[in-house]
Motif scaffolding. Structure first.
Motif, PDB file in Angstrom:
ATOM      1  N   ARG A 154       8.823 -30.935   1.787  1.00 23.52           N
ATOM      2  CA  ARG A 154       9.490 -30.017   0.853  1.00 23.52           C
ATOM      3  C   ARG A 154      10.523 -29.125   1.561  1.00 23.52           C
ATOM      4  O   ARG A 154      10.679 -27.954   1.229  1.00 23.52           O
ATOM      5  CB  ARG A 154       8.466 -29.146   0.097  1.00 23.52           C
ATOM      6  N   SER A 155      11.168 -29.714   2.560  1.00 24.17           N
ATOM      7  CA  SER A 155      12.170 -28.960   3.322  1.00 24.17           C
ATOM      8  C   SER A 155      13.544 -29.585   3.195  1.00 24.17           C
ATOM      9  O   SER A 155      14.417 -29.340   4.016  1.00 24.17           O
ATOM     10  CB  SER A 155      11.764 -28.921   4.799  1.00 24.17           C
ATOM     11  N   GLY A 156      13.719 -30.460   2.198  1.00 25.53           N
ATOM     12  CA  GLY A 156      15.002 -31.145   2.059  1.00 25.53           C
ATOM     13  C   GLY A 156      15.079 -32.365   2.960  1.00 25.53           C
ATOM     14  O   GLY A 156      16.169 -32.824   3.304  1.00 25.53           O
ATOM     15  N   SER A 157      13.927 -32.909   3.339  1.00 22.64           N
ATOM     16  CA  SER A 157      13.943 -34.041   4.283  1.00 22.64           C
ATOM     17  C   SER A 157      14.485 -35.305   3.614  1.00 22.64           C
ATOM     18  O   SER A 157      15.150 -36.112   4.270  1.00 22.64           O
ATOM     19  CB  SER A 157      12.546 -34.275   4.859  1.00 22.64           C
ATOM     20  N   THR A 158      14.220 -35.503   2.322  1.00 26.38           N
ATOM     21  CA  THR A 158      14.684 -36.734   1.671  1.00 26.38           C
ATOM     22  C   THR A 158      16.200 -36.721   1.505  1.00 26.38           C
ATOM     23  O   THR A 158      16.867 -37.710   1.803  1.00 26.38           O
ATOM     24  CB  THR A 158      13.976 -36.937   0.312  1.00 26.38           C
ATOM     25  N   ILE A 159      16.759 -35.585   1.060  1.00 26.13           N
ATOM     26  CA  ILE A 159      18.223 -35.543   0.911  1.00 26.13           C
ATOM     27  C   ILE A 159      18.866 -35.662   2.302  1.00 26.13           C
ATOM     28  O   ILE A 159      19.902 -36.341   2.461  1.00 26.13           O
ATOM     29  CB  ILE A 159      18.701 -34.292   0.107  1.00 26.13           C
ATOM     30  N   SER A 160      18.251 -35.084   3.329  1.00 27.70           N
ATOM     31  CA  SER A 160      18.805 -35.223   4.690  1.00 27.70           C
ATOM     32  C   SER A 160      18.715 -36.677   5.154  1.00 27.70           C
ATOM     33  O   SER A 160      19.634 -37.193   5.789  1.00 27.70           O
ATOM     34  CB  SER A 160      18.062 -34.319   5.667  1.00 27.70           C
ATOM     35  N   ILE A 386      13.594 -37.278  -6.364  1.00 24.13           N
ATOM     36  CA  ILE A 386      14.916 -37.498  -5.791  1.00 24.13           C
ATOM     37  C   ILE A 386      15.874 -38.122  -6.816  1.00 24.13           C
ATOM     38  O   ILE A 386      17.064 -37.837  -6.812  1.00 24.13           O
ATOM     39  CB  ILE A 386      14.839 -38.345  -4.484  1.00 24.13           C
ATOM     40  N   GLY A 387      15.311 -38.908  -7.758  1.00 29.82           N
ATOM     41  CA  GLY A 387      16.142 -39.552  -8.780  1.00 29.82           C
ATOM     42  C   GLY A 387      16.785 -38.553  -9.734  1.00 29.82           C
ATOM     43  O   GLY A 387      17.677 -38.899 -10.502  1.00 29.82           O
ATOM     44  N   LYS A 388      16.322 -37.282  -9.683  1.00 32.02           N
ATOM     45  CA  LYS A 388      16.842 -36.248 -10.584  1.00 32.02           C
ATOM     46  C   LYS A 388      18.282 -35.877 -10.251  1.00 32.02           C
ATOM     47  O   LYS A 388      19.018 -35.381 -11.074  1.00 32.02           O
ATOM     48  CB  LYS A 388      15.988 -34.987 -10.380  1.00 32.02           C
ATOM     49  N   TYR A 389      18.658 -36.059  -8.987  1.00 25.75           N
ATOM     50  CA  TYR A 389      19.960 -35.566  -8.543  1.00 25.75           C
ATOM     51  C   TYR A 389      20.962 -36.699  -8.357  1.00 25.75           C
ATOM     52  O   TYR A 389      20.584 -37.832  -8.104  1.00 25.75           O
ATOM     53  CB  TYR A 389      19.812 -34.792  -7.227  1.00 25.75           C
ATOM     54  N   LYS A 390      22.236 -36.335  -8.465  1.00 22.71           N
ATOM     55  CA  LYS A 390      23.292 -37.340  -8.277  1.00 22.71           C
ATOM     56  C   LYS A 390      24.249 -36.927  -7.172  1.00 22.71           C
ATOM     57  O   LYS A 390      25.158 -37.655  -6.819  1.00 22.71           O
ATOM     58  CB  LYS A 390      24.100 -37.516  -9.593  1.00 22.71           C
ATOM     59  N   LYS A 391      24.066 -35.691  -6.677  1.00 21.28           N
ATOM     60  CA  LYS A 391      24.932 -35.212  -5.592  1.00 21.28           C
ATOM     61  C   LYS A 391      24.167 -34.160  -4.781  1.00 21.28           C
ATOM     62  O   LYS A 391      23.090 -33.712  -5.218  1.00 21.28           O
ATOM     63  CB  LYS A 391      26.223 -34.625  -6.157  1.00 21.28           C
ATOM     64  N   ILE A 392      24.741 -33.782  -3.660  1.00 25.19           N
ATOM     65  CA  ILE A 392      24.122 -32.714  -2.870  1.00 25.19           C
ATOM     66  C   ILE A 392      24.349 -31.417  -3.646  1.00 25.19           C
ATOM     67  O   ILE A 392      25.483 -31.081  -3.978  1.00 25.19           O
ATOM     68  CB  ILE A 392      24.785 -32.620  -1.476  1.00 25.19           C
ATOM     69  N   ASP A 393      23.263 -30.725  -3.964  1.00 24.91           N
ATOM     70  CA  ASP A 393      23.369 -29.588  -4.872  1.00 24.91           C
ATOM     71  C   ASP A 393      23.060 -28.282  -4.124  1.00 24.91           C
ATOM     72  O   ASP A 393      21.895 -27.953  -3.879  1.00 24.91           O
ATOM     73  CB  ASP A 393      22.379 -29.800  -6.037  1.00 24.91           C
ATOM     74  N   SER A 394      24.131 -27.540  -3.783  1.00 23.72           N
ATOM     75  CA  SER A 394      23.933 -26.344  -2.957  1.00 23.72           C
ATOM     76  C   SER A 394      23.248 -25.221  -3.738  1.00 23.72           C
ATOM     77  O   SER A 394      22.712 -24.293  -3.144  1.00 23.72           O
ATOM     78  CB  SER A 394      25.263 -25.862  -2.391  1.00 23.72           C
ATOM     79  N   SER A 395      23.215 -25.334  -5.078  1.00 25.70           N
ATOM     80  CA  SER A 395      22.601 -24.240  -5.852  1.00 25.70           C
ATOM     81  C   SER A 395      21.075 -24.237  -5.713  1.00 25.70           C
ATOM     82  O   SER A 395      20.414 -23.279  -6.098  1.00 25.70           O
ATOM     83  CB  SER A 395      22.982 -24.367  -7.330  1.00 25.70           C
ATOM     84  N   LEU A 396      20.502 -25.315  -5.149  1.00 19.06           N
ATOM     85  CA  LEU A 396      19.034 -25.398  -5.104  1.00 19.06           C
ATOM     86  C   LEU A 396      18.415 -24.613  -3.957  1.00 19.06           C
ATOM     87  O   LEU A 396      17.211 -24.426  -3.911  1.00 19.06           O
ATOM     88  CB  LEU A 396      18.599 -26.872  -4.965  1.00 19.06           C
TER      89      LEU A 396
END
Ligand code: A3P
Length: 425
Positions: A154-160, A386-396
């Motif tokens: 839960r540290s942003g490891s998947t998007i990274s 992860i399927g919820k997002y379509k781009k890197i979302d800095s607001s999160l």
């Protein structure tokens, strides 16, 4: 009694939270039944709360496929209407009454938690691990490069991972869960004995992607390695060789939960590099509780606690502290650190430094991870949302501000947050 109504589903969760526990449970039972009858050829009256759901299904001759569809649909609805994550193994909850009670409890635990006791000393708290420690050293070390992306969950490891995987010179599959084991046979037996069969998926998905195989072909190959009890170092060797000119990136957050699992990386690889990803403690703790990670990890990866918020704090502290200790033994040119908050706010800058660190040219492909990863890589093991997002979302990055942890953090956690320069409100 509060009745669930499709037209007012947005308000339903808030209204439920305002009810006393017994009324919330009754309303949730009604909601579950109302949902189930939309999938199944049954009436609300036939769906008794106290009877085993499987018995009701067989008495009414409902097919397995339809039942599966109904339960999966129900879990999707829990996410949409109640903002509650449910996992496939929870399909075993056998009555509607038990499911409604669990939902009622979990909602309160996440959105109206009681203040748990402060953790006095991390060292004095109980610990438990699922695997026997890896034995002996591999016959020879792998010489090719490899990268470990180390972090708490839960540290942003998947998007990274996806950002790295979008680079044409890197191969960054879903969670591999390989380091803690000596051999593939021993690994499989331990996954099965501890109920973590889903940890097979990452290596299977990696094989699919590397060889262009379908699920069955990749599983057959994987099963063969289990049967011959291939040393895990040789399985890594196979992955690394199959990557060709690309460098394998292994992102598996659970490695951070035993010093010997981390140490194994240096036993297996001669040229490993390490990226340490951190996140604000409130962000990770909040996400850990909201995703109900305690039910998945079952108090088996080091920290143990019956309270989900305290457990999340222990996970934040322990994973980060173990990686810091591990880094003390790693030469400076082999290790680098990044923060989730910078990953999403300043992706280009963070990853151009990471490209330098890994000796690969910067590629703008990494800025569009959702366009530059295959479906298997996008939807593999890891963050279930992860399927919820379509781009890197800095607001999160500071979404935790809506529901900060209810506890006072321990002195050790606060000191570690300060070390990472995370301000605590
Ligand atoms: P939240 O649950 O607070 O939203 P991990 O992959 O290590 O489990 O981390 C999950 C966190 O990564 C989630 O935190 C999620 O928001 C964040 N995340 C996932 N995809 C993202 C994206 N496209 N942009 C920004 N953050 C993302």
């Amino acid at each position: 009694m509060l009745q669930y109504s499709e037209s007012d589903s947005d308000n339903y969760r808030c209204l439920l939270l305002s009810l006393p526990l017994d009324e919330r449970i009754s309303s949730l039972s009604g909601y579950i039944k109302a949902k189930l009858v939309t999938f199944l050829p049954l009436t609300i009256e036939e769906l008794s709360e106290a009877h085993k759901f499987q018995d009701i299904i067989s008495q009414n001759d409902v097919s397995k496929e339809l039942t599966q569809e109904a339960v999966s649909g129900l879990f999707v609805d829990f996410k949409k209407v109640l903002d509650l994550q449910f996992y496939p193994f929870e399909e075993q909850i056998d009555t509607i009454a038990k499911l409604a009670s669990l939902l009622a409890f979990e909602m309160e635990d996440i959105w109206q938690p009681k203040t748990p006791e402060r953790i006095e000393s991390m060292g004095g708290e109980p610990k438990c691990w699922p695997w026997v420690l890896p034995r002996g050293l591999p016959a020879k070390k792998i010489k090719q490069s490899v990268v470990f992306l180390l972090s708490c969950p839960r540290s942003g490891s998947t998007i990274s991972r996806l950002i790295l995987g979008a680079h044409p010179q890197l191969f960054s599959p879903p969670e591999l869960h390989l380091l803690p084991f000596s051999s593939m046979g021993e690994r499989e037996a331990q996954l099965r004995d501890n109920g973590f069969e889903s940890m097979r998926w990452g290596p299977v998905e990696a094989l699919m992607e590397l060889h262009g195989w379908d699920w069955d072909q990749a599983n057959q190959f994987y099963d063969k390695q289990v049967e011959v009890d291939l040393p895990v170092s040789e399985f890594y060797g196979h992955l690394v060789d199959s990557c060709g000119d690309r460098i394998l990136v292994d992102k598996t957050p659970s490695y951070a939960y035993h010093p010997e699992w981390l140490a194994r990386a240096e036993d297996v690889f001669e040229n490993a590099k390490y990226i340490f990803l951190t996140r604000h403690p409130y962000g990770m703790i909040n996400s850990f509780v909201k995703l109900r990670i305690k039910t998945v990890t079952n108090n088996m990866f080091g920290p143990v606690d019956s309270d989900s918020w305290r457990l999340a704090e222990k996970w934040w502290y322990t994973g980060n502290a173990n990686i810091i200790e591990f880094f003390k033994k790693i030469p400076e040119n082999k290790r680098s650190s990044i923060r989730y908050e910078d990953v999403v706010a300043d992706t280009e800058n963070v990853f151009s430094n990471i490209c330098d660190f890994l000796n690969v040219n910067f590629s703008s492909d990494i800025l569009n991870p959702y366009d530059n990863n295959s479906d298997v890589m996008l939807h593999g093991a890891g963050d279930p949302n992860i399927g919820k997002y379509k781009k890197i979302d800095s607001s999160l990055f500071d979404s935790w501000k809506k529901t900060p942890p209810p506890q006072q953090l321990s002195e050790e956690t606060k000191a570690l947050a300060e070390y990472f320069q995370y301000p605590l409100p």
